[in-house]
Scaffold this motif. Sequence first.
Motif, PDB file in Angstrom:
ATOM      1  N   THR A 172       0.826  -1.200   0.000  1.00 49.82           N
ATOM      2  CA  THR A 172       0.000   0.000   0.000  1.00 49.82           C
ATOM      3  C   THR A 172       0.862   1.253   0.000  1.00 49.82           C
ATOM      4  OG1 THR A 172      -0.125   0.038   2.411  1.00 49.82           O
ATOM      5  CG2 THR A 172      -1.791  -1.250   1.252  1.00 49.82           C
ATOM      6  N   GLN A 173       0.194   2.402  -0.040  1.00 50.47           N
ATOM      7  CA  GLN A 173       0.912   3.676  -0.073  1.00 50.47           C
ATOM      8  C   GLN A 173       1.661   3.932   1.233  1.00 50.47           C
ATOM      9  OE1 GLN A 173      -1.663   7.026  -0.655  1.00 50.47           O
ATOM     10  NE2 GLN A 173      -0.033   8.404  -1.265  1.00 50.47           N
TER      11      GLN A 173
ATOM     12  N   ARG B 244      -2.988  -3.456  -8.543  1.00 55.11           N
ATOM     13  CA  ARG B 244      -1.747  -3.041  -7.888  1.00 55.11           C
ATOM     14  C   ARG B 244      -1.586  -1.524  -7.924  1.00 55.11           C
ATOM     15  NH1 ARG B 244       1.668  -7.140  -6.556  1.00 55.11           N
ATOM     16  NH2 ARG B 244       1.216  -9.181  -7.458  1.00 55.11           N
TER      17      ARG B 244
ATOM     18  N   VAL C 242      -4.171  -0.105  -5.254  1.00 52.23           N
ATOM     19  CA  VAL C 242      -3.737  -0.385  -3.882  1.00 52.23           C
ATOM     20  C   VAL C 242      -2.480   0.407  -3.547  1.00 52.23           C
ATOM     21  CG1 VAL C 242      -2.856  -2.193  -2.360  1.00 52.23           C
ATOM     22  CG2 VAL C 242      -4.847  -2.624  -3.783  1.00 52.23           C
TER      23      VAL C 242
ATOM     24  N   SER D 224      -3.266   3.887  -2.220  1.00 54.53           N
ATOM     25  CA  SER D 224      -4.223   3.985  -1.119  1.00 54.53           C
ATOM     26  C   SER D 224      -3.570   3.522   0.176  1.00 54.53           C
ATOM     27  CB  SER D 224      -5.470   3.127  -1.405  1.00 54.53           C
ATOM     28  OG  SER D 224      -6.066   3.491  -2.635  1.00 54.53           O
ATOM     29  N   ASP D 225      -4.091   4.043   1.295  1.00 55.54           N
ATOM     30  CA  ASP D 225      -3.628   3.615   2.613  1.00 55.54           C
ATOM     31  C   ASP D 225      -4.308   2.310   3.004  1.00 55.54           C
ATOM     32  OD1 ASP D 225      -2.037   5.830   2.777  1.00 55.54           O
ATOM     33  OD2 ASP D 225      -3.531   7.025   3.868  1.00 55.54           O
ATOM     34  N   MET D 226      -3.653   1.612   3.913  1.00 50.97           N
ATOM     35  CA  MET D 226      -4.165   0.303   4.315  1.00 50.97           C
ATOM     36  C   MET D 226      -5.504   0.418   5.036  1.00 50.97           C
ATOM     37  SD  MET D 226      -2.212  -2.660   6.441  1.00 50.97           S
ATOM     38  CE  MET D 226      -2.849  -4.325   6.461  1.00 50.97           C
TER      39      MET D 226
ATOM     40  N   ILE E  29      -8.316   0.848   2.600  1.00 51.02           N
ATOM     41  CA  ILE E  29      -8.642  -0.361   1.846  1.00 51.02           C
ATOM     42  C   ILE E  29      -9.417  -1.347   2.710  1.00 51.02           C
ATOM     43  CG2 ILE E  29      -7.662  -2.336   0.605  1.00 51.02           C
ATOM     44  CD1 ILE E  29      -5.289  -0.528  -0.106  1.00 51.02           C
TER      45      ILE E  29
ATOM     46  N   VAL F 127     -12.149   1.290  -4.111  1.00 51.45           N
ATOM     47  CA  VAL F 127     -11.053   0.542  -4.733  1.00 51.45           C
ATOM     48  C   VAL F 127     -11.572  -0.289  -5.898  1.00 51.45           C
ATOM     49  CG1 VAL F 127      -9.399  -1.321  -4.349  1.00 51.45           C
ATOM     50  CG2 VAL F 127      -9.612   0.508  -2.679  1.00 51.45           C
TER      51      VAL F 127
END
Length: 383
Positions: A130-131, A172, A175, A178-180, A183, A191
């Motif tokens: 993730t980011q 991919r 994701v 995006s932050d965990m 998600i 998403v």
Amino acid sequence: MAWNEPGNNGQDPWGRRGPNQGPPDLDEMLKKLRERFSGKGPGGSGGGGGGGKLIKGLLPLAVAGVVAIWLLSGFYVVDEQQRGVVLQFGQYVATTDPGLRWHVPTPIQSVERVNVTSVNALTERASMLTQDENIVDVSLQVQYRVRSAEEYLFNVRDPVRTLKEATKSAIREVVGKSDMDFILTAGREAVAARTKELLQETIDSYDAGLLVTEVNLEEATAPQAVQGAFADAIKAREDQERLINEAQAYANDILPRARGTAARDVERAQGYRESVVAEAQGETARFRALLTEYRQAPEITRDRLYLDTMNDVLGSTSKIMIDSKAGNSLMYLPLDQMMQSMGAVESRRQSDRNNDAGNGSSNSSGSTPYRSTYEDSRSRGRR
């Protein structure tokens, strides 16, 4: 000449004489027919010429029959959920709609039938970064169908595999940006929607002839090693939201009450102010009227004020004053009436104290003219 005509010497078509010689021999009959068609029978070349003419007469019919069968093989049926792609020597020619159709038969043209209505699905599972540099396990399902039959057959070697690889790339990318927490909690639908958009753009750039109908993010979880910690964090976040909602509900309940009470108190204070002002104005007007009367007849007005004041003072007291010079020293004390009057006086005093506590100094200022008048009358009476 017919075999049974006169002059035929009684021979039948198979060269036998007489009507009583039995049935014809099939082997001999087939042998003679074979010799006649091959030109080796009696008559020599005459028999061969007759067979050649027969073969030449049947050959066009046979060719015509073969051509008719070949042409009839060009008819084909396309089902309602299909589209027919016509190929000529392997090259695309046209796309046909459902129904009974015809094409130039094989090997010139051929038809490929492609189902364009059924929805297919593929599932992709992977661990992604993730980011915020966390790892999530994602399970994604993609539903698709064929949008263009000719593009599906000719533009890409393996459209399904291409779709699978494009799905990996799209999820991919989403994701990775995006932050965990987003998600795993509130961002699942976002998403999936963004992945569908990117996937369709990629497939359209390849002209693969596929249409992505739905993308579902079936599962998005933290790795097994840290699932306990993330479960605790999610529970804490849910508790936070619950407490915020409860506090908001309490505020929505108490604030209107407080506003109503404040508005009621303001209106009550406004009414009290108006009543006090009106009472003060009334007392002022009364005092001015009394002053006018006093200027016209000071003695009479003074006596009247004194008598009214003494009536008010002595009317509410429980003490009885007796002139002993009147002669009779026997006194009758009405104790029951005295007790009742004392209770009434005490109740009145308590009421006055309550009013003074609620009204502040307004009542005292309002009673000032009476006190000053009473003191003035007493001082003038002494003089």
